[in-house]
Design a protein around this motif. Structure first.
Motif, PDB file in Angstrom:
ATOM      1  N   PHE A 160      90.013 -54.364  50.751  1.00 61.93           N
ATOM      2  CA  PHE A 160      89.008 -53.823  49.851  1.00 61.93           C
ATOM      3  C   PHE A 160      87.625 -54.419  50.106  1.00 61.93           C
ATOM      4  O   PHE A 160      86.625 -53.700  50.126  1.00 61.93           O
ATOM      5  N   LEU A 185      87.697 -48.431  40.530  1.00 61.56           N
ATOM      6  CA  LEU A 185      88.259 -49.514  41.330  1.00 61.56           C
ATOM      7  C   LEU A 185      89.510 -49.054  42.075  1.00 61.56           C
ATOM      8  O   LEU A 185      89.650 -49.311  43.272  1.00 61.56           O
ATOM      9  N   GLU A 186      90.403 -48.368  41.370  1.00 61.58           N
ATOM     10  CA  GLU A 186      91.631 -47.902  42.025  1.00 61.58           C
ATOM     11  C   GLU A 186      91.328 -46.892  43.126  1.00 61.58           C
ATOM     12  O   GLU A 186      91.979 -46.902  44.173  1.00 61.58           O
ATOM     13  N   LYS A 210      90.153 -48.893  46.071  1.00 59.15           N
ATOM     14  CA  LYS A 210      91.270 -49.582  46.729  1.00 59.15           C
ATOM     15  C   LYS A 210      92.113 -48.604  47.532  1.00 59.15           C
ATOM     16  O   LYS A 210      92.552 -48.910  48.643  1.00 59.15           O
TER      17      LYS A 210
END
Length: 70
Positions: A16, A2-3, A6
């Protein structure tokens, strides 16, 4: 993951959700594959020229600059 997603969105100046939307569109329409195939054709057809050009453009920077540390 996820990071990383992003961070990738930020680097493209997209929020995003828009980034994920683009990834889905590229994946489901074949746009990504078509782009990669076009890039490979460019490399196959002009790779030697591009390598030579890059080498010539980098040549002035290959020389040790006066006063620079070794």
């Amino acid at each position: 993951m996820l990071e990383a997603g992003k961070a990738a969105a930020r680097s493209r100046r997209l929020d995003f959700n828009k980034y994920v939307e683009r990834l889905i569109i590229e994946d489901t329409t074949g746009a990504r594959a078509a782009g990669m195939a076009a890039a490979q054709r460019l490399i196959d057809e002009h790779g030697t020229f591009l390598d030579d050009l890059e080498q010539r453009l980098d040549a002035p920077y290959d020389q040790q600059q006066p006063g620079a540390a070794a």
